[in-house]
Design a protein around this motif. Sequence first.
Motif, short mmCIF file in Angstrom:
data_model
loop_
_atom_site.label_atom_id
_atom_site.label_comp_id
_atom_site.label_asym_id
_atom_site.label_seq_id
_atom_site.Cartn_x
_atom_site.Cartn_y
_atom_site.Cartn_z
N TRP A 440 0.84 -1.20 0.00
CA TRP A 440 0.00 0.00 0.00
C TRP A 440 0.88 1.25 0.00
N ARG A 441 0.88 1.94 -1.16
CA ARG A 441 1.69 3.16 -1.32
C ARG A 441 0.79 4.29 -1.83
N PRO A 442 0.01 4.90 -0.93
CA PRO A 442 -0.87 6.00 -1.38
C PRO A 442 -0.10 7.15 -1.98
N ASP A 443 1.17 7.33 -1.58
CA ASP A 443 1.96 8.43 -2.14
C ASP A 443 2.17 8.26 -3.63
N LEU A 444 2.35 7.02 -4.08
CA LEU A 444 2.53 6.78 -5.52
C LEU A 444 1.25 7.03 -6.29
N ILE A 445 0.12 6.69 -5.70
CA ILE A 445 -1.18 6.98 -6.34
C ILE A 445 -1.37 8.48 -6.47
N THR A 446 -1.05 9.20 -5.38
CA THR A 446 -1.16 10.66 -5.40
C THR A 446 -0.24 11.27 -6.45
N ASP A 447 0.99 10.78 -6.52
CA ASP A 447 1.95 11.29 -7.52
C ASP A 447 1.42 11.07 -8.93
N LEU A 448 0.81 9.90 -9.17
CA LEU A 448 0.28 9.63 -10.50
C LEU A 448 -0.87 10.56 -10.83
N LEU A 449 -1.79 10.75 -9.89
CA LEU A 449 -2.92 11.64 -10.13
C LEU A 449 -2.46 13.08 -10.37
N ASP A 450 -1.38 13.45 -9.73
CA ASP A 450 -0.85 14.81 -9.91
C ASP A 450 -0.31 15.03 -11.32
N CYS A 451 -0.05 13.94 -12.05
CA CYS A 451 0.43 14.07 -13.43
C CYS A 451 -0.70 14.47 -14.38
N PHE A 452 -1.94 14.32 -13.92
CA PHE A 452 -3.08 14.54 -14.81
C PHE A 452 -3.49 16.00 -14.80
N MET A 453 -2.65 16.81 -15.42
CA MET A 453 -2.91 18.24 -15.50
C MET A 453 -3.31 18.60 -16.94
N PRO A 454 -4.27 19.52 -17.10
CA PRO A 454 -4.70 19.88 -18.45
C PRO A 454 -3.55 20.33 -19.35
N GLU A 455 -2.62 21.09 -18.79
CA GLU A 455 -1.51 21.60 -19.62
C GLU A 455 -0.51 20.51 -19.99
N LYS A 456 -0.60 19.33 -19.34
CA LYS A 456 0.28 18.21 -19.68
C LYS A 456 -0.46 17.11 -20.43
N CYS A 457 -1.60 17.47 -20.98
CA CYS A 457 -2.46 16.48 -21.64
C CYS A 457 -2.40 16.67 -23.16
N ARG A 458 -2.48 15.57 -23.87
CA ARG A 458 -2.67 15.59 -25.31
C ARG A 458 -4.05 14.98 -25.60
N ILE A 459 -4.87 15.72 -26.31
CA ILE A 459 -6.23 15.27 -26.63
C ILE A 459 -6.27 14.89 -28.10
N VAL A 460 -6.68 13.65 -28.36
CA VAL A 460 -6.73 13.14 -29.73
C VAL A 460 -8.17 12.81 -30.07
N ALA A 461 -8.72 13.49 -31.07
CA ALA A 461 -10.10 13.26 -31.52
C ALA A 461 -10.06 12.62 -32.90
N VAL A 462 -10.85 11.58 -33.08
CA VAL A 462 -10.86 10.82 -34.33
C VAL A 462 -12.26 10.84 -34.93
N GLY A 463 -12.36 11.22 -36.18
CA GLY A 463 -13.66 11.22 -36.85
C GLY A 463 -13.53 11.66 -38.29
N GLN A 464 -14.36 11.12 -39.15
CA GLN A 464 -14.31 11.50 -40.56
C GLN A 464 -14.79 12.92 -40.80
N LYS A 465 -15.53 13.49 -39.87
CA LYS A 465 -16.02 14.85 -40.02
C LYS A 465 -14.89 15.88 -40.04
N PHE A 466 -13.68 15.47 -39.57
CA PHE A 466 -12.56 16.41 -39.54
C PHE A 466 -11.84 16.51 -40.88
#
Length: 999
Positions: A440-466
């Motif tokens: 049980w390492r809650p610190d590692l879970i917290t560290d991982l969740l802290d990586c989920f920042m909008p400015e560190k995210c890449r959003i990929v949208a797939v569709g023929q409408k593009f």
Amino acid sequence: MRPQTIAKMHSQPLQNVSADSITQKYGKLKRVENIIKSQQDCREYRGLQLENGLKVLLISDPATDISAAAMCVRVGYMSDPDYIPGLAHFCEHMLFLGTEKYPDENDYSTYLSKNGGSSNAATYSDNTRYHFDVAPDKLDGALDRFAQFFISPLFTESATLREINAVNSEHEKNIPVDAWRLRQVNKYLGKTDHPYSKFGTGNKDTLLTVPTERGINTREELMKFHDKWYSANIMCLAVIGKESLDELEEMVVPKFSQIVNKNISRQLWQNEPYSKEQYGTKVYIVPVKDIRALTLSFTIDDLSKHYKSNPGHYVSHLIGHEGKGSILSELRKQGWCNGLYSSHTDFIGGFGFFDISISLTEEGLEKIDEIVEYIFQYIKMLQERKPDKWIFDELFNLNELGFRFKDKEDPTSLVNNLSDALHLYPLEEVLSAPWLSDDWRPDLITDLLDCFMPEKCRIVAVGQKFEKDTMRSEPWYGTKFEVEKISTTLLQKWKDCQLNENFILPEPNPFIPTDFTIMREDSDSSKHPIIILDSPTLRVWHKQDSEFLKPKTFVNIDISSPIVSNDPLNFDLTHMLVALFKDNLNEYLYNIELAGLRFNISTSTSGVSLQFSGYSHKQKVLIEKVLDHLFDFKIDPQRFEILKEEFRLLLKNFVADQPYQHSLYYLALILVENAWSKSELEAAIKCLTPERLEWFLKEFLSRFHAECFIYGNINKQAALDVADIISNKINSTNSVILPLLSRQLLLKREYKLPEGESYLFKSDNKFHKSSCAQLYLQCGIINDTSSVFVDLVAQVLNEPCYNILRTQEQLGYIVHLGSRKTTGTTGIKIIVQSDKHPEFVETRIECFLKEMLGQLEKMSESDFNAHKEALISKKLEKPKKLSVVFHRYLSEISISSYHFERDLAEVAILRKITKQELLNFYKAYIDKDSPARRSLMIHIVSGINDHDKETLESVNQSTKEPTSHLLITDLTVFKSSRELYPIAKPHLDITPKGARSKL
């Protein structure tokens, strides 16, 4: 402390052994005997580390009927030299084609084929894996050949160009496949100097044309690559055999100690694959198929080093949850998505990705920003709440149950998985580490969740409408895409998002089993399934497991109705019923599936099938719930329209499938009685409405017959209790059920091709550069004898077909020869997907078959007997899992054959077959000159490959003119003039199910 349910082999610690003869001859040897294994695992394990650094896991299983080995080399395409993309993949191809000790190119494949074996390999980003399986008494010879790949491969000049063509063919096969295209766009958008961005497959340009222009010799570079990276200290080997551990050690150590240790340090990639500017972006990609998807991707550290605590599993469990209060539940309520999953991928010794992937509805594709905000709201809830130990403990308990009652893996899968695992875990934990994360390492879970920042995210949208808004193109696959930077305002909005009151964490799972009692076998237990209940509306079969002794049960209920296949519209309505039923139960079923129970509903040729599997405890609760829901099913109009559109896309997207898949589809469409085409099904979609489905469901549930098979940890009385649940539900329904007559439940039959006639069907494929030719040779009514002959023909022809048509003649990457068996007939099919025109490929197939007639005539009795023994070995292979036995029995019940000892009966015939009898069969059914041959050729012709001129020249130069075919242009005309084969006669004298017909 490890749970008491885990057993350990011996107690001997890691040690140096210096006194025995192996050590004296091959250097210091480290052994590991205390390998943690599952309580029910009866195999024995030993870990070794040879003096050259090679890690080995030996597995002794005296009961095994297949031996196998796998080698995982910790180098992949990310280590390709920048000037030759695809070199690691090319190396994988070339290793098979001759070594100094065994110089013949197909010596390895021939040895395996004659001894009931097979082989394959795959190149990944940071590793390459090779594996084989073979008859147990032939393991030593197979290992000797296998070891030479890593000691002294020839990499001959003669094979080099041919295998470059094979790699090129493999790449061209993948060009229209969206999974490959999307992956490469993401890589292409990474840092150009980071190995993640590389093109891993390679093609003729990267491996030949460009290097030649630059004065680079590809073969020399290949040898340099192998010489540099194929080092014993970054290799891991897993071997399973019937021999004792000592015998396996004596077999393995001398062979693999010869691999040179070059003291290579495996590559590490500590820097991120994307630059700061490449985060906080939206990527729009145009797919080949009409699919809609959204992925949020975060770059994270390599989590494999934290396997004892596995923070990625904790987080992906919550984000990917499908129960009440989950992201998926909320997005489905909005009508924006159909599915969601989250996962993390590690690139060992460097970085990883955490991805949240969503399949979107048409409306959802217009709501990307809103969906992303929902996801960050859920992430914020996880960040603020902090990790919960009870969730971690529940996940551990579920995994511990999975490990405790783990099915026996088949040898090939086992060695493949373990050769990878040896790179990740200590030898003592190589079996248990993927399952038992108890730190049980809650610190590692917290560290991982802290990586989920909008400015560190890449959003990929797939569709023929593009398509109209995309101007850029990825160079290797030609995928259209565009990238835009997300505004600072929007990123800040997501970062400052408020908590959503609809999001809640899952509650403790009430379906986790606690009773693992193994039921005692009934005194009158049958060797095979028996009927324990038979009425005009319900027949129930039962067989208690007496071999695997696991607390698991399988229940299958086939509900048959003649209205299902009456017309394409009814077939579509059946599909919609199944899709909506699963969709409606999704939240309820998710917790059940997490707890080790499974439910699936699917369409069949005559109705729908309900299948329940997993732990026996609480399974009856699931069965009652599902049946209650089925007989009181309410249709959600909103979800109906969404899933109707999904169904339309499913049918529409078939046109972009591989040419060989089209050839198999048309083969069944032409030969099977009352089969509907994709275009007919698509045309009927416009008539689908919720009201019509309600009417159909009422009709379906008023005229049906149910056949149930119950197998596993369940005795006869408990099975009768399940039968009562089903029977009571049928009898208590508000509908008046009129039993079906037996002849309304007859199976579909196959059309007979006339003797001496050859038919041709042609179709175009506009998405692939490759075409496909399939030759189907119908070999008459199915019975034990005909089944054995087609299998023996396939056994003898399979390896030379691959060697001649693929390796030597380079017709294409996909070459397959095998038997085809239906409810009434047997046959042989040969499939070649090629950039050559099908007319030319057809001539080469026919030349091959003619050449093989001569080879059969010259075949020695010893070689013939070797093929017989190889096939016998395959047929007598014992199932390793409850599920395999269940599906074997179920297949016999579903086709009303009841031939529960089919393999034993066929082996008895096979042992008596002579070479002359096989020749007679070949001359009658396979040889082109036979007046009795029945053939159907299918040509799938590429619409983007202009090879007509080449075809005319190639066919004219061929030794054989193309066959004069009767062209099939109208299915109705063809089928209306053909005779149908009879349905195979049941092996047991069982009264036909359903109500008895009266004359």
